[in-house]
Scaffold this motif. Structure first.
Motif, PDB file in Angstrom:
ATOM      1  N   LEU A   1       0.699  -1.193   0.057  1.00 23.70           N
ATOM      2  CA  LEU A   1      -0.064  -0.008  -0.027  1.00 23.70           C
ATOM      3  C   LEU A   1       0.779   1.307   0.077  1.00 23.70           C
ATOM      4  O   LEU A   1       0.626   2.461  -0.899  1.00 23.70           O
ATOM      5  N   LEU A   2       1.892   1.378   0.716  1.00 24.95           N
ATOM      6  CA  LEU A   2       2.784   2.507   0.886  1.00 24.95           C
ATOM      7  C   LEU A   2       3.801   2.713  -0.522  1.00 24.95           C
ATOM      8  O   LEU A   2       3.889   3.823  -0.631  1.00 24.95           O
ATOM      9  N   ARG A   3       4.189   1.511  -0.699  1.00 23.92           N
ATOM     10  CA  ARG A   3       4.959   1.671  -1.971  1.00 23.92           C
ATOM     11  C   ARG A   3       4.305   2.159  -3.139  1.00 23.92           C
ATOM     12  O   ARG A   3       4.857   3.095  -3.972  1.00 23.92           O
ATOM     13  N   LYS A   4       3.182   1.529  -3.389  1.00 27.62           N
ATOM     14  CA  LYS A   4       2.206   2.070  -4.391  1.00 27.62           C
ATOM     15  C   LYS A   4       1.742   3.667  -4.054  1.00 27.62           C
ATOM     16  O   LYS A   4       1.759   4.309  -5.234  1.00 27.62           O
ATOM     17  N   ALA A   5       1.837   4.043  -3.066  1.00 28.31           N
ATOM     18  CA  ALA A   5       1.686   5.681  -2.919  1.00 28.31           C
ATOM     19  C   ALA A   5       2.782   6.226  -2.861  1.00 28.31           C
ATOM     20  O   ALA A   5       2.960   7.604  -2.495  1.00 28.31           O
TER      21      ALA A   5
END
Length: 327
Positions: free
Chosen positions: A99-103
């Protein structure tokens, strides 16, 4: 194996055969980790156990382990961090990383995810903020810390809520009083002030890190380059994260007088900025509550001067509470 005397039971196993961390059996030995890295093609050539140098960073039996692995490669050593998790926490932790890497949030990149609940993470760039706070140049600005937290994706608020550290202030105070009874009056006062002062506030719906402190951040050239331990992200109050940072900085140990003075200036500077984002009184009450939780550490670690270190921490918490009525 379970041993019992009728009233108590103790579970015993031979490390690394942790019954709730099946991946530890191969992650904790060079040959096993080399095979894992080869299986997932983490580097571009085959490794043997002789190519892997392992260091245990933290181990909480039956909960999780984190190891540092330095790998010999043709282009020089490469560092990875290996998180060994329970089955119940593995998928949620991997989900948070994705989730964080995608953001485009600067969490560590996952190099491998295994069927026995191991995550191999690339080293994040930069230097630990724990070291950089003592640099002559500003390691990063208070504004950049707030902007980093604001860059957490909105989907974080849909994750399970983690109770804030201040929610257990009475429990931690009781633990400290058991070890140092002379502190009981101060601890009872702190619990009344912190718990009473925060009782009417809603739990909050901002994306939060959940354990935001200098040990979790890496910096370079005044910028934040990496964030560790994102397992705790979820909904909360921004003041919780900022208070956690202030509390950890306020309780750093084994500093020289010059380092202590430099760190005090940095804390005061960052506090001025944090005060513009969250309620100053709430910030200080929450920071004091986090300090109470941290003050159990010197005794649990049986540090040589644990009594004086514990007293110093509690005095720091008292000072923050007292200052909350003046802001």
């Amino acid at each position: 194996t379970i041993f019992g005397d009728g009233d108590r039971e103790v579970a015993v196993w031979l490390y690394p055969n942790d019954p709730d961390l099946p991946g530890l059996q191969r992650a904790a030995v060079p040959n096993g980790l080399a095979a894992l890295l080869n299986e997932h093609r983490v580097v571009d050539h085959q490794l043997s156990g002789e190519d892997v140098a392992l260091q245990m960073i933290s181990y909480r039996p039956r909960r999780r382990a984190v190891l540092k692995a330095v790998i010999k490669t043709s282009s020089g050593p490469k560092t990875f961090f290996v998180k060994v998790l329970r089955e119940s926490t593995y998928a949620p932790t991997l989900q948070r990383h994705e989730l964080l890497r995608k953001a485009r949030f600067p969490a560590a990149v996952v190099a491998a995810a295994t069927a026995d609940f191991i995550l191999v993470l690339h080293e994040v760039p930069g230097r630990p903020l724990t070291q950089a706070v003592f640099d002559e140049a500003m390691p990063c600005s208070a504004e950049s810390l707030i902007m980093l937290l604001d860059s957490l994706p909105s989907a974080v608020v849909g994750l399970p809520r983690r109770p804030p550290w201040t929610g257990a202030v009475a429990t931690y105070a009781e633990m400290i009083a058991a070890a140092l009874p002379a502190l009981d009056p101060q601890l009872q006062w702190l619990v009344a002030q912190v718990a009473g002062g925060l009782a009417m506030l809603p739990p909050g719906l901002e994306p939060t890190h959940g354990d935001f402190h200098e040990g979790q951040l890496f910096v370079a050239n005044g910028l934040i380059t990496g964030v560790l331990d994102i397992d705790t992200i979820g909904p909360g109050r921004r003041a919780d994260d900022l208070a956690c940072m202030i509390a950890h900085l306020s309780t750093m140990q084994r500093m020289t007088a010059e380092q202590a003075a430099s760190l005090t200036r940095l804390i005061n500077l960052w506090l001025q900025v944090f005060d513009t984002r969250v309620d100053p009184a709430e910030l200080r009450l929450r920071a004091a509550g986090v300090i109470v939780s941290l003050a159990t550490g010197p005794y649990r670690g049986q540090e040589p001067d644990w009594e004086s270190e514990t007293v110093r921490m509690i005095e720091s918490a008292v000072s923050l509470v007292q200052s909350s009525v003046r802001v």
